[in-house]
Design an enzyme around this catalytic site. Structure first.
Site, PDB file in Angstrom:
ATOM      1  N   CYS A   2      37.559  32.745  32.353  1.00 46.85           N
ATOM      2  CA  CYS A   2      37.102  33.744  33.318  1.00 46.85           C
ATOM      3  C   CYS A   2      35.609  34.063  33.208  1.00 46.85           C
ATOM      4  O   CYS A   2      35.040  34.046  32.131  1.00 46.85           O
ATOM      5  CB  CYS A   2      37.885  35.029  33.121  1.00 46.85           C
ATOM      6  N   ARG A  27      33.514  27.103  34.381  1.00 49.12           N
ATOM      7  CA  ARG A  27      34.340  27.636  33.301  1.00 49.12           C
ATOM      8  C   ARG A  27      35.829  27.525  33.616  1.00 49.12           C
ATOM      9  O   ARG A  27      36.663  27.654  32.726  1.00 49.12           O
ATOM     10  CB  ARG A  27      33.983  29.109  33.045  1.00 49.12           C
ATOM     11  N   TRP A  73      40.991  33.092  35.430  1.00 42.15           N
ATOM     12  CA  TRP A  73      41.906  32.025  35.013  1.00 42.15           C
ATOM     13  C   TRP A  73      43.178  32.720  34.556  1.00 42.15           C
ATOM     14  O   TRP A  73      43.170  33.479  33.593  1.00 42.15           O
ATOM     15  CB  TRP A  73      41.278  31.208  33.883  1.00 42.15           C
ATOM     16  N   ASN A 109      37.607  39.802  30.991  1.00 44.39           N
ATOM     17  CA  ASN A 109      37.945  38.527  30.356  1.00 44.39           C
ATOM     18  C   ASN A 109      38.676  38.833  29.057  1.00 44.39           C
ATOM     19  O   ASN A 109      38.288  39.745  28.322  1.00 44.39           O
ATOM     20  CB  ASN A 109      36.689  37.719  30.009  1.00 44.39           C
ATOM     21  N   GLU A 490      41.042  10.646  22.158  1.00 44.08           N
ATOM     22  CA  GLU A 490      40.148  11.236  23.154  1.00 44.08           C
ATOM     23  C   GLU A 490      40.315  10.562  24.507  1.00 44.08           C
ATOM     24  O   GLU A 490      40.290  11.217  25.556  1.00 44.08           O
ATOM     25  CB  GLU A 490      38.699  11.143  22.661  1.00 44.08           C
ATOM     26  N   LYS A 494      41.397  12.501  27.954  1.00 39.82           N
ATOM     27  CA  LYS A 494      40.627  12.473  29.199  1.00 39.82           C
ATOM     28  C   LYS A 494      41.509  12.062  30.374  1.00 39.82           C
ATOM     29  O   LYS A 494      41.435  12.650  31.457  1.00 39.82           O
ATOM     30  CB  LYS A 494      39.448  11.513  29.070  1.00 39.82           C
ATOM     31  N   GLU A 497      43.926  14.909  31.290  1.00 41.20           N
ATOM     32  CA  GLU A 497      43.248  16.103  31.779  1.00 41.20           C
ATOM     33  C   GLU A 497      42.943  16.039  33.266  1.00 41.20           C
ATOM     34  O   GLU A 497      43.141  17.021  33.991  1.00 41.20           O
ATOM     35  CB  GLU A 497      41.916  16.303  31.030  1.00 41.20           C
ATOM     36  N   HIS A 513      57.194   2.323  14.819  1.00 35.03           N
ATOM     37  CA  HIS A 513      57.870   3.527  14.337  1.00 35.03           C
ATOM     38  C   HIS A 513      58.215   4.474  15.484  1.00 35.03           C
ATOM     39  O   HIS A 513      58.326   5.682  15.273  1.00 35.03           O
ATOM     40  CB  HIS A 513      56.998   4.227  13.294  1.00 35.03           C
ATOM     41  N   LYS A 612      36.935  25.546  31.214  1.00 30.75           N
ATOM     42  CA  LYS A 612      35.880  24.914  30.433  1.00 30.75           C
ATOM     43  C   LYS A 612      35.686  25.597  29.093  1.00 30.75           C
ATOM     44  O   LYS A 612      35.623  24.964  28.058  1.00 30.75           O
ATOM     45  CB  LYS A 612      34.574  24.938  31.236  1.00 30.75           C
TER      46      LYS A 612
END
Length: 617
Positions: A2, A27, A73, A109, A490, A494, A497, A513, A612
């Site tokens: 927020c 954000r 948010w 916030n 990573e 990405k 996301e 496994h 963000k």
């Protein structure tokens, strides 16, 4: 998460408030709103983008010289208009839709943990709630305590709040006054010329082009803004002075230029970001991390890394460097988990926090927990020099990635890795585990990174071809070994996301496994395959995938002798980069996620449900 903007002025402040919200869009948010105090409180709210709020403001001719604005948010309550900020308090027993004007307006916030108890107490006083938010509780609480002085009412209300908050509050009965407070969530004060205008904001980006005179409020601060003057009380309710600094935030950082999305822009900014981050690094010296670093580094015997999300994966990469090069025992902890478990503190540990914003709530809390256990040697790798994290750590290395607007972090990750590699070399040198020849070799490799990254970015057309395949998939598997396992993690992060494709990453040796059961011709398997000591093992894992009909997408060094064939698509990296290879191999994975998201038509820079800067637990 927020965003807050507030202002006291003599001119119509609404365009500045809304422009500030636009600069805070990075954000993450799902609703937005603005309220002004002009012969009573008036507001506009929207669950669309800030541009739609601007259109609504223009249509209603909303204006005023004192106001607050917010991007939300959602935490408590769905992202619908009646849950959007600003929230009004209308007095006991009166529904919001029964009257057009309230007395208290508030934006917030954070999260108020005892909101249920406060709500129940306020309902017994006759207050009627029109939202499901914890924020509306604060507005009603302040209204219940108000006796003609907004500052006094807010101060009294704060004593009843448990949780995290940054607040901006206005009152219909007191034009040209805004009261702000912060505890666990960032808030800054902006000072216009001769204090003729005063501002509150979540970060300096919101005020770019409006004022560069910024004071960073500290934990527990309460601030009273009135036209021409302001005062700050600390958490002990003592009057204090917070230094006003010149903070240059270039509003052009939020301009796309020739790029389609901020994420694309930021991926291509990585050569420059790495060059800036390493600017002035002429040798491997403790002073790179701040005054007193030499003495601290000589005392430590281990490293504890605390981070979240992408920053956590940069820490996982650094563990391989710190243990392999500096021979320093290293533990990497997810910040949100660390402070909730019993751990064994070691006062000779260097506690390293990694954060893009420097305001990540879980990482700040984990740092404070480590300090409470007697671990005083603290260092942060951070992109924001003025952040809470930098202020609270004894040492710091400031990455110079510049403003990162896309929610999915890219250049922040690679610049963090650059800072962590420097830390590795400094500790190795202090512990007498780095020869002069090795130091020169590593420095040469680091200086070549911008050129090496540019060569990797030239692979974009081949990666776009891969993305056409991935756009039709709903699942993907990423494999890596050793130093490149965190890179695979990573890459999977990405992809999930911004494309909403379910993606998982595994150390390739773990295939047998469990994950191998998922492999079919509908499951693309991305393999990070540098020419290192684990290459032959990795090739065996790749054969396991092909034997089950899996489709391989391989990022290989030129000399790995892995060739494209049926079911195997290979992109060759321009060069093998040794210990620094993760900085290069992650870039194609960023591009793969980006172009797959474009092909699927998702909101690349503002993926659903994500923010963000995560400033609440």
């Amino acid at each position: 998460m927020c965003g807050i903007v507030g202002a006291v002025s003599t001119r119509n402040i609404v365009p500045i408030l809304v422009q500030g919200l636009q600069r805070l869009e990075y954000r993450g948010y799902d609703s937005c709103g603005v309220a002004v105090n002009v012969q009573g409180l008036k507001r506009a709210r929207s669950t669309a983008r800030v541009a739609e709020l601007m259109a609504q403001v223009d249509a209603e001719q909303l204006g005023g010289s004192t106001g607050i604005a917010h991007t939300r948010w959602a935490t408590h309550g769905a992202p619908v208009v009646h849950n959007a900020h600003p929230h009004f308090s209308h007095g006991p027993g009166r529904e919001a839709n029964q009257i057009s004007k309230g007395r208290i307006a508030l934006v917030h916030n954070g999260i108020i943990e005892n909101h249920d108890d406060l709500r129940a107490a306020l309902q017994t006083q006759g207050y009627v709630f029109s939202s499901q938010t914890d924020t509306e509780v604060i507005a009603h609480l302040i209204d219940s305590l108000y006796q003609g002085d907004l500052f006094a009412a807010v101060k009294q209300a704060l004593g009843q709040l448990h949780g995290a908050y940054a607040l901006a509050v206005i009152c219909a009965d007191e034009p040209q006054r805004v009261v702000g407070a912060r505890a666990g969530s960032p808030l800054i004060l902006g000072v216009g010329k001769d204090a003729s205008e005063l501002f509150l904001a979540s970060d300096a980006m919101a005020l770019a082009g409006v004022t560069d005179q910024i004071a960073y409020l500290e934990e527990g601060d309460l601030v009273d803004l009135q036209l021409g003057h302001y005062q700050v009380l600390n958490k002990a309710q003592q009057a204090v002075t917070r230094e006003v600094k010149t903070v240059l935030v270039h509003s052009g950082a939020a301009e796309l230029g020739p790029y389609q999305h901020y994420m694309q822009k930021e991926i291509f900014e990585q050569p420059r970001a790495i060059a800036d981050t390493l600017e002035g690094v002429l040798g491997i010296a403790p002073a790179l991390f701040g005054q007193g670093a030499q003495a601290v580094f000589e005392q430590i015997d281990s490293v504890l890394i605390l981070a979240c999300g992408t920053s956590y994966y940069s820490g996982c990469t650094a563990k391989y460097w710190l243990e392999g090069i500096a021979k320093m025992p290293t533990q990497v902890e997810i910040a949100s988990e660390y402070r909730y478990r019993d751990s064994v503190p070691n006062p000779r540990t260097l506690v390293v926090t990694i954060t893009q914003s420097g305001e990540t709530a879980d990482t700040l809390a984990a740092l404070r927990h480590a300090q409470s256990l007697g671990m005083a040697h603290t260092l942060t790798i951070c992109n924001v020099a003025t952040s809470a994290m930098v202020r609270e750590c004894a040492l710091a290395y400031i990455t110079r990635a510049g403003v990162e607007i896309g929610v999915a972090s890219t250049k922040a990750f690679t610049t963090q890795l650059a800072g962590l590699f420097l830390l590795t070399l400094v500790l190795a040198k202090i512990k007498d585990r780095l020869s002069a020849a090795q130091e020169m070799e590593h420095l040469k490799a680091m200086r070549h990174l911008p050129a090496a990254l540019s060569a990797v970015l030239a692979l974009e057309p081949q990666i776009i071809s891969w993305s056409q395949d991935f756009a039709a998939k709903e699942n993907a598997l990423f494999l890596g070994r050793g130093l490149h396992f965190p890179v695979a993690l990573e890459g999977a992060l990405k992809l999930k996301e911004i494309t909403y494709i379910h993606a998982e990453a595994y150390a390739a040796g773990e295939l047998k496994h469990g994950p191998l059961a998922l492999v079919t011709d509908a499951m693309p398997v991305v393999t990070v395959a540098p020419n290192d000591a684990l290459l032959e093992k990795l090739k065996s894992n790749m054969q396991e995938v092909r034997a089950r009909g899996g489709l391989l997408y391989v990022l290989a060094d030129a000399d790995t002798r892995i060739e494209s064939s049926e079911g195997v698509r290979v992109i060759r990296m321009p060069e093998h980069y040794g210990a620094l290879s993760p900085l290069l191999h992650v870039v194609p994975l960023q591009l793969l996620a980006y172009h797959t998201a474009c092909a699927r038509g998702t909101d690349v820079d503002k993926p659903r449900n994500l923010a963000k800067s995560v400033t609440v637990e």
